[in-house]
Design a protein around this motif. Structure first.
Motif, PDB file in Angstrom:
ATOM      1  N   TYR A 183      27.312  -1.744  24.145  1.00  0.00           N
ATOM      2  CA  TYR A 183      25.976  -2.159  24.585  1.00  0.00           C
ATOM      3  C   TYR A 183      24.892  -1.537  23.711  1.00  0.00           C
ATOM      4  CZ  TYR A 183      21.682  -2.450  27.229  1.00  0.00           C
ATOM      5  OH  TYR A 183      20.374  -2.677  27.586  1.00  0.00           O
TER       6      TYR A 183
ATOM      7  N   LEU B  68      33.999  -0.583  36.342  1.00  0.00           N
ATOM      8  CA  LEU B  68      34.697   0.408  35.536  1.00  0.00           C
ATOM      9  C   LEU B  68      34.361   1.825  35.989  1.00  0.00           C
ATOM     10  CD1 LEU B  68      36.652   0.751  33.246  1.00  0.00           C
ATOM     11  CD2 LEU B  68      34.756   0.633  31.625  1.00  0.00           C
TER      12      LEU B  68
ATOM     13  N   GLN C  92      27.148  -5.370  35.479  1.00  0.00           N
ATOM     14  CA  GLN C  92      28.246  -5.869  36.289  1.00  0.00           C
ATOM     15  C   GLN C  92      29.591  -5.298  35.825  1.00  0.00           C
ATOM     16  OE1 GLN C  92      27.923  -7.542  39.075  1.00  0.00           O
ATOM     17  NE2 GLN C  92      25.705  -7.623  38.848  1.00  0.00           N
ATOM     18  N   LYS C  93      29.771  -5.223  34.524  1.00  0.00           N
ATOM     19  CA  LYS C  93      31.037  -4.721  33.996  1.00  0.00           C
ATOM     20  C   LYS C  93      31.167  -3.217  34.204  1.00  0.00           C
ATOM     21  CE  LYS C  93      31.889  -8.266  30.489  1.00  0.00           C
ATOM     22  NZ  LYS C  93      33.162  -8.683  31.128  1.00  0.00           N
TER      23      LYS C  93
ATOM     24  N   LEU D 174      32.520   0.683  26.366  1.00  0.00           N
ATOM     25  CA  LEU D 174      31.627  -0.365  26.840  1.00  0.00           C
ATOM     26  C   LEU D 174      30.171   0.031  26.623  1.00  0.00           C
ATOM     27  CD1 LEU D 174      31.430  -3.105  28.255  1.00  0.00           C
ATOM     28  CD2 LEU D 174      31.451  -1.901  30.452  1.00  0.00           C
TER      29      LEU D 174
END
Length: 611
Positions: free
Chosen positions: A260, A201, A196-197, A256
């Motif tokens: 992860y 982006l 989702q993030k 990001l």
């Protein structure tokens, strides 16, 4: 045939290639089946050696090699190599079929995009950015290709691994099986949160890249203007700002992803550690064999890394969804609707405008005045019409309406009695030859540019068109003549040569209707006189519309139409209009005074040189 407007999903995109994808997923399933066999073979071999008991081995091999531990190990190793080799064959088929499917899909997407860009109305390009369109047709399609080539099958692989490995784990030892999957939900949830993030982006990053591409494309196209105005420093700073913006968005995306991968690596290694510790205690308690722990460790490694990789799959899925949305932005635009092709085939060139009203806004209630208002004009086949008027008077708008680059809001325009709105645009434009003030030339040879509208033209016709356009001698002056390359957009030619080459190209096409949109503005008066004389010799062969600012270009026209504020203010011959009050006579006086002033200046310069 026109592509239908669409808002495709990833499932829609795979249409026509799903059988290949099905074969790739089946090949992946068979790959997993054989890969799963190798750890079981290893488990039995380890247990036979560790327990010194052939009862722990595979029944067929144990009976064949009873008492021969070395033989059993060699046979197990050979069998492991065999199943791994077979798995490799299916892995190759999986990669081949997935690659063939993805390449076929992306080829089709590029073709659809290219066709649609040729089919959309001209108004689409009024607000479109060329660099952004290039980005959608190249980078976004490549993003889809990467996803389709690798991750479509990877999703199927992850699902099959779970469905296949979990039953094996529970068959080996249900207690350790529960411990082996206890952290997998955490990995799965983290992957979806990450998806989702990263989706939002990536959209920002992709748009930043599109802005960077647009800036680069614009500067390369206008590099001579940039240098002429000494704007290198300004344009460099502008590019640096776009480049830094793209870099910052890319950094955010990479940070990001790094977060992860760090978290998922920790969870994956923790899961393996739990299996190792708990399995070791079970071995010490005598409730689990060493071979069972080996199989567990192998299977968990086979499953947990693809699940961890699910984050990457979801990342590229998010990218693919965004990229597909950007592709759909083009594909979802309605193409120009097909129309009627008259049975006559070639038009005679009779044109009639009746109460024509046209506005670029497309809204008759708009406060902005229309570009054309209440135009009434009838043109006979073979007639030559001059169009003059101040900038913004509607001359070019009238040509664009005639070409159906834009449709008029009310009134009527007919060609040979057929309403323009009902005619097929491709057929209509094939009947009209247009030479624009700033003509476009392809980056190919002079001969290649000349034959764009008529590839099969013979040498005699080519020479005739070139002589009429006063470009024949210029072409003969080039060492390579017709094979000379003109460079991108004809950059190696002068402005006048480009206009004359474009005129020759149009004359060679021999259209029923000839439109010259201020297309002699860059030629000298002597060359203009020769070209106009050639056009007069062709009079009656084409219905000709000459848009001009220099009155010398239209003085021999059958009729001259004067436009002011989108309306026709005067119609008549040069002599008749020059004799009556109005805009045309004022233009004659201004240009006459200018010509007199230029002649006087030239005479003074010549006299000064003689003295």
């Amino acid at each position: 045939m026109h592509d239908q407007p669409t808002n495709r999903t990833l499932w829609d995109v795979t249409s026509g290639q799903r059988l290949r994808y099905g074969g790739a997923i089946l090949a992946m399933a068979l790959t997993n089946v054989f890969f799963f066999g190798a750890p079981l073979i290893g488990k039995f071999a380890i247990d036979v050696v560790a327990e010194q008991d052939f009862a722990y081995g595979m029944a067929p091999l144990a009976s064949w090699f009873a008492g021969d531990y070395a033989g059993y190990l060699w046979a197990s190793a050979g069998l492991s190599l065999l199943v791994t080799a077979i798995a490799g064959v299916f892995l190759y088929l999986r990669g081949r079929w997935a690659a063939l499917a993805s390449e076929a899909i992306t080829e089709r997407l590029r073709q659809s995009l290219y066709r649609r860009l040729h089919q959309v109305p001209a108004g689409f390009y009024d607000t479109a950015d060329t660099g952004d369109l290039v980005q959608r047709c190249s980078s976004d399609v490549e993003t889809l290709r990467v996803f389709l080539a690798t991750h479509v099958v990877e999703i199927g692989r992850a699902i099959m691994l779970l469905l296949t490995v979990l039953p094996i784990l529970f068959w080996l030892d249900s207690r350790l099986a529960w411990m082996s999957v206890c952290l997998m939900p955490i990995l799965t949830i983290a992957a979806f949160i990450f998806f989702q993030k990263v989706k939002a982006l990536f959209e920002q990053t992709d748009e930043a890249e599109a802005r960077l591409t647009a800036t680069l494309q614009e500067n390369l196209t206008g590099i001579r203007v940039v240098r002429a105005f000494a704007r290198q420093a300004f344009e460099t700073e502008k590019f640096d700002a776009r480049n830094a913006d793209f870099r910052d968005h890319s950094y955010k995306l990479m940070r990001l992803m790094s977060l992860y991968w760090g978290i998922s690596d920790f969870v994956a290694m923790t899961q393996l550690g739990i299996v190792l510790i708990v399995g070791g205690r079970f071995i010490m308690a005598g409730t689990l064999t060493v071979g069972d722990l080996f199989a567990f460790m192998t299977y968990i490694g086979m499953v947990i890394w693809p699940i961890r990789h699910l984050g990457r799959v979801l990342t590229d899925s998010g990218k693919a969804v965004i990229a597909l949305g950007r592709v759909n932005h083009i594909l979802s635009h309605e193409p120009e609707a097909p129309g009627v092709v008259p049975a006559a085939g070639r038009a005679s060139g009779a044109l009639a405008f009746s109460a024509l009203r046209f506005a670029y806004s497309g809204d008759e209630q708009s406060a902005r005045p229309p570009e054309l208002d209440n135009i009434d004009l009838t043109i006979a086949p073979g007639e030559t019409i001059g169009l003059v008027g101040p900038p913004g008077s509607g001359k070019t708008s009238l040509i664009r309406v005639l070409l159906r680059l834009y449709d008029y809001q009310s009134g009527s325009v007919t060609l040979d009695g057929h309403e323009l709105r009902e005619l097929d645009r491709h057929w209509l434009r094939s009947q009209i030859g247009v030479v624009f003030q700033d003509p476009f030339l392809y980056s190919r040879s002079i001969g290649g540019n000349l034959r764009v509208g008529r590839p099969a033209a013979n040498d005699e016709d080519v020479r005739g068109a070139c002589e009429d356009a006063a470009i024949w001698e210029s072409i003969q002056s080039f060492p390579e003549r017709f094979d000379a390359m003109v460079g991108e957009r004809g950059v190696t030619l002068s402005g006048g040569q480009r206009q004359r080459l474009a005129l020759a190209r149009t004359l060679l096409k021999d259209p029923p209707i000839l439109v010259l949109d201020d297309s002699l503005s860059a030629v000298d008066t002597g060359t203009e006189r020769d070209i106009l004389a050639a056009l007069r010799r062709r009079q009656g062969r084409h219905t000709t519309l000459i848009v001009a600012h220099r009155l010398s270009s239209v003085r021999h026209a059958d009729r001259i139409v004067v436009l002011e504020g989108g309306r026709i203010s005067q119609i008549g011959s040069h002599d008749a209009l020059a004799a009556q009050p109005g805009l045309y006579r004022r233009l004659c006086e201004i240009q006459g005074q200018l010509d007199t002033s230029i002649r006087d200046d030239l005479e003074r310069v010549a006299n000064a040189r003689r003295d």
